[in-house]
Motif scaffolding. Sequence first.
Motif, short mmCIF file in Angstrom:
data_model
loop_
_atom_site.label_atom_id
_atom_site.label_comp_id
_atom_site.label_asym_id
_atom_site.label_seq_id
_atom_site.Cartn_x
_atom_site.Cartn_y
_atom_site.Cartn_z
N LEU A 1 18.69 7.38 -9.11
CA LEU A 1 18.93 6.98 -10.23
C LEU A 1 18.80 8.04 -11.33
CD1 LEU A 1 17.23 3.35 -10.11
CD2 LEU A 1 20.04 3.91 -10.24
N PRO A 2 19.61 8.12 -12.49
CA PRO A 2 19.39 9.16 -13.48
C PRO A 2 18.52 8.62 -14.47
CG PRO A 2 21.59 7.84 -13.83
CD PRO A 2 21.10 7.46 -12.31
N GLY A 3 17.50 9.71 -14.92
CA GLY A 3 16.63 9.38 -15.77
C GLY A 3 15.38 9.10 -15.15
N LEU A 4 15.42 9.20 -13.61
CA LEU A 4 14.19 8.73 -12.98
C LEU A 4 13.63 10.12 -11.91
CD1 LEU A 4 14.42 5.20 -11.70
CD2 LEU A 4 13.19 5.98 -13.91
N ARG A 5 12.51 10.22 -11.93
CA ARG A 5 12.05 11.31 -10.84
C ARG A 5 10.97 10.59 -10.18
NH1 ARG A 5 11.31 16.05 -13.53
NH2 ARG A 5 9.40 14.88 -14.99
N LEU A 6 11.09 10.29 -8.84
CA LEU A 6 10.46 9.39 -7.94
C LEU A 6 9.24 10.50 -7.43
CD1 LEU A 6 9.49 6.77 -6.63
CD2 LEU A 6 10.85 7.81 -4.54
N ARG A 7 7.97 9.90 -7.84
CA ARG A 7 6.83 10.80 -7.54
C ARG A 7 6.10 10.21 -6.43
NH1 ARG A 7 4.62 13.75 -11.66
NH2 ARG A 7 2.96 14.44 -10.23
N GLY A 8 6.02 9.19 -6.14
CA GLY A 8 5.28 8.38 -5.21
C GLY A 8 5.13 6.94 -5.08
N LEU A 9 3.99 6.49 -4.61
CA LEU A 9 3.79 4.99 -4.28
C LEU A 9 2.15 4.57 -4.84
CD1 LEU A 9 4.59 5.24 -0.50
CD2 LEU A 9 6.26 4.61 -2.29
N ILE A 10 2.16 3.54 -5.17
CA ILE A 10 0.86 3.03 -5.58
C ILE A 10 0.97 1.43 -5.12
CG2 ILE A 10 2.11 2.00 -7.94
CD1 ILE A 10 -0.34 2.84 -9.47
N THR A 11 -0.53 1.25 -5.07
CA THR A 11 -0.61 -0.15 -4.39
C THR A 11 -2.22 -0.46 -4.83
OG1 THR A 11 -0.83 -1.61 -2.62
CG2 THR A 11 -2.17 0.08 -2.18
N HIS A 12 -2.27 -1.85 -5.05
CA HIS A 12 -3.90 -2.48 -5.31
C HIS A 12 -4.02 -3.41 -4.05
CE1 HIS A 12 -7.23 -4.50 -6.95
NE2 HIS A 12 -6.52 -5.37 -7.17
N GLU A 13 -5.22 -2.94 -3.36
CA GLU A 13 -5.25 -3.66 -1.97
C GLU A 13 -6.37 -4.75 -2.49
OE1 GLU A 13 -5.72 -0.60 -2.87
OE2 GLU A 13 -7.73 0.43 -1.81
N GLY A 14 -6.30 -5.56 -3.24
CA GLY A 14 -7.04 -6.49 -3.78
C GLY A 14 -7.33 -7.51 -2.64
N HIS A 15 -6.46 -7.81 -1.77
CA HIS A 15 -6.73 -8.72 -0.84
C HIS A 15 -7.82 -8.51 0.09
CE1 HIS A 15 -4.28 -5.57 1.04
NE2 HIS A 15 -4.52 -5.94 2.18
N ALA A 16 -8.33 -7.19 0.11
CA ALA A 16 -9.40 -6.77 1.05
C ALA A 16 -10.89 -7.47 0.56
CB ALA A 16 -9.56 -5.40 0.82
N TYR A 17 -10.62 -7.79 -0.77
CA TYR A 17 -11.78 -8.38 -1.40
C TYR A 17 -12.45 -9.46 -0.61
CZ TYR A 17 -12.93 -5.69 -5.60
OH TYR A 17 -13.06 -4.33 -6.62
N SER A 18 -11.02 -10.34 -0.10
CA SER A 18 -11.50 -11.65 0.38
C SER A 18 -11.71 -11.67 1.95
CB SER A 18 -10.37 -12.63 0.08
OG SER A 18 -9.20 -12.17 0.61
N LYS A 19 -11.76 -10.70 2.48
CA LYS A 19 -12.01 -10.45 3.87
C LYS A 19 -13.57 -10.53 4.12
CE LYS A 19 -7.60 -9.64 4.44
NZ LYS A 19 -6.83 -10.93 5.00
N PRO A 20 -14.03 -11.20 5.12
CA PRO A 20 -15.34 -11.40 5.39
C PRO A 20 -16.12 -10.13 5.63
CG PRO A 20 -13.98 -12.25 7.24
CD PRO A 20 -13.01 -11.96 6.35
N GLY A 21 -17.29 -9.94 5.13
CA GLY A 21 -18.28 -8.88 5.57
C GLY A 21 -17.58 -7.48 5.23
N GLU A 22 -18.45 -6.39 5.28
CA GLU A 22 -18.06 -5.11 5.00
C GLU A 22 -17.19 -4.59 5.78
OE1 GLU A 22 -19.93 -0.91 3.38
OE2 GLU A 22 -21.25 -2.27 4.12
N THR B 1 -13.07 -1.30 -2.67
CA THR B 1 -12.13 -0.75 -1.56
C THR B 1 -12.30 0.63 -1.44
OG1 THR B 1 -10.22 -0.70 -2.64
CG2 THR B 1 -10.57 -2.74 -1.50
N ALA B 2 -12.64 1.30 -2.67
CA ALA B 2 -12.57 2.51 -3.25
C ALA B 2 -12.70 3.85 -1.96
CB ALA B 2 -13.11 3.40 -4.41
N ARG B 3 -13.89 3.60 -1.50
CA ARG B 3 -14.39 4.36 -0.40
C ARG B 3 -13.71 4.08 0.93
NH1 ARG B 3 -18.28 4.65 -4.14
NH2 ARG B 3 -19.53 6.61 -4.77
N HIS B 4 -13.09 2.98 1.15
CA HIS B 4 -12.69 2.50 2.39
C HIS B 4 -11.26 2.94 2.58
CE1 HIS B 4 -16.25 0.23 3.27
NE2 HIS B 4 -16.11 -0.32 1.92
#
Lengths: 382, 382
Positions: free
Chosen positions: B169-190, B228-231
């Motif tokens: 698409l003109p006007g865009l330069r695709l640089r990469g991907l981004i996510t927020h893995e917020g679902h990991a908070y609700s998984k049991p235990g470390e 989740t940062a360190r994981h």
Amino acid sequence: MAEQTISAGGLLDIPDSIETPSLVVDRARMEHNIADMAAYAAGRGIGLAPHAKTHRTPEIARLQMAAGAEMLCIAKLGEAEALADAGLDRFVMAYPIVGDAKIARARRLMERASILLSVDSFAGAEALGASMAAAGTVADVLVIVDTGYHRCGVDAGEAADFGLAIAPLPGLRLRGLITHEGHAYSKPGEEGLHDASVDAGELMVAAADDLRARGLDIDVVSVGSSATARHTTAVDGITQVRPGIYAFNDYGQVLRGVVGLDRCAARVAATVVSHVESDRAILDAGSKSVSHDRLGIHVPGAPGGYGLVVDLPGWELYQLSEEHGWLRWTGDGPPSELTIGQRVQILPNHICSAFHMLGQSEIIEDGEHVATWVATGRGESR
Amino acid sequence: MAEQTISAGGLLDIPDSIETPSLVVDRARMEHNIADMAAYAAGRGIGLAPHAKTHRTPEIARLQMAAGAEMLCIAKLGEAEALADAGLDRFVMAYPIVGDAKIARARRLMERASILLSVDSFAGAEALGASMAAAGTVADVLVIVDTGYHRCGVDAGEAADFGLAIAPLPGLRLRGLITHEGHAYSKPGEEGLHDASVDAGELMVAAADDLRARGLDIDVVSVGSSATARHTTAVDGITQVRPGIYAFNDYGQVLRGVVGLDRCAARVAATVVSHVESDRAILDAGSKSVSHDRLGIHVPGAPGGYGLVVDLPGWELYQLSEEHGWLRWTGDGPPSELTIGQRVQILPNHICSAFHMLGQSEIIEDGEHVATWVATGRGESR
């Protein structure tokens, strides 16, 4: 939620020039609500003290005073200070004033405004009076009475004894009693709301009469909330009512049966920003716009969720992140189609929190954006 | 909550000169947390982009950048505009940009700051690119990937196809991907947290590799949250992490086992203002101070309530009104005695919301109140 309810005056004519998320207020509806409550109080022969915590906005407070309110209710001194900066100068504080810093601020506020203060502990009353007396002045105070909400306040049965105990304290002039009958919201049906409100009113009037019989000159018997206002004041002897939400109304008032959607003057305008699957989508309004306030404890049988998306029947605003409103399809049949960029109107569960979250209101008249009013008292919780 | 946990570095040395309710931040603890995460990211060889939505405060953003952050993460343009007004000039926007008004503002922001934008719809990407191209410029964009949270983002399995579709698409330069893995908070235990985070990281790296294999030059693979940062970054190929809460931590992080109380740098200071019955009391901090955020959906088995009253073991902050915190005794034996005017420290469930509610932080160093920092980006949710 039946569809005919949704279509009955539910939508406001919000111009696209207002960016989302925004708190949008229809001025005509708001002024109608303000005039209607003022007329009710005048007709009943009682004073109206609108609770300014709802909006914390000087322009709205001025409209309420111009419509005949006798004073503004506040919870925190900071609210009154912000409103006093804008020229408003009559207040009743429905909150116990505690601590030297707060008392000193109240004294300074009394130099530029009249204010009724509130107490519910002997220690608090004693400290307040001593500080006032030392400054050569006297504070008008009300006793906070617990009529069943079990938040602040001395038990209604002990209110007269408590009043009698603090009345002789130097620096204080006991003017009356104040309650918030918030527990009535959770009683089932209009009858439940009515009965609990009337009970609260009767407890207040009995305590006031008791104090008078024991020689005290009590002239303020203050009650109120938007849903209970017309019920509690059915009791003769109530002198003041303090509703807050009534100027705007919200989903809580609608579900409680207090008003219809046509009396709801405010919306959070939002936009669909993500819609990857047909049965879920994301709005650009999250907890920092509509707030995490739920209705469960206040409205028996209330649905879950964080407000009514008025123009999306069948879609539920079931979860919030700070800046995301999570929508899911809960209607019959296949989900209605949404488009990226589509604008929607959310009726918040609790309008006071939406004012606090967004910090300003966009005022519309006849579909035009006519003003932005800043909640200058926002965040003034000290 | 075991008592030994509470005593382990739980209390801050908050001077009485700070009125309540206030958000109080211990500068040494905050700077330790900021340095610790920066050192981790540097050691791992990845960029750190602290999420500024947590505090929306220029002074704190500057500390994070000075410690080595490569850019600040934002959700809304208004946050970046407020920070840019204070001289900050490198941002990544972890939120889909939708609508002509937002795109025009992003273009203006690009004149004074570098910013990576995000998209998750073809319509949104097309409109963004067209506007940029018409203005003779190019926007750097990331594709928002859904790695399991099901909020925004295209499904991880379709991320490469989507990226390939928008890249031309003109006007865009695709640089990469981004996510927020917020679902990991609700998984049991470390272990649950770790495994879900690693899964999310692997999905991201696989999608990035797929795009590279198909000829695209992808240099940003961005993940993160404080828990989740360190994981997630244990996966090779992740280039950026975006934690927000880490600079302060909160009760959610403590209950999740991420840090102990000694790493929690912020408190809501509050005062007991009503205490009519021995087993209940009222604090002057309600939803407009600590927020209505609950932990149930994010922390498996979390207690109810609205934060930990660190210095009142056995007392639960179980309900909030706007300006009232409702305490009840839930400890063993008779309730501990409280006094009117007593000050307490609340560790909020969610520190981001406390910043939003109170709008400023009171900075303490060695028990002295050294500064008040205003969250100038507060309310900038548009």
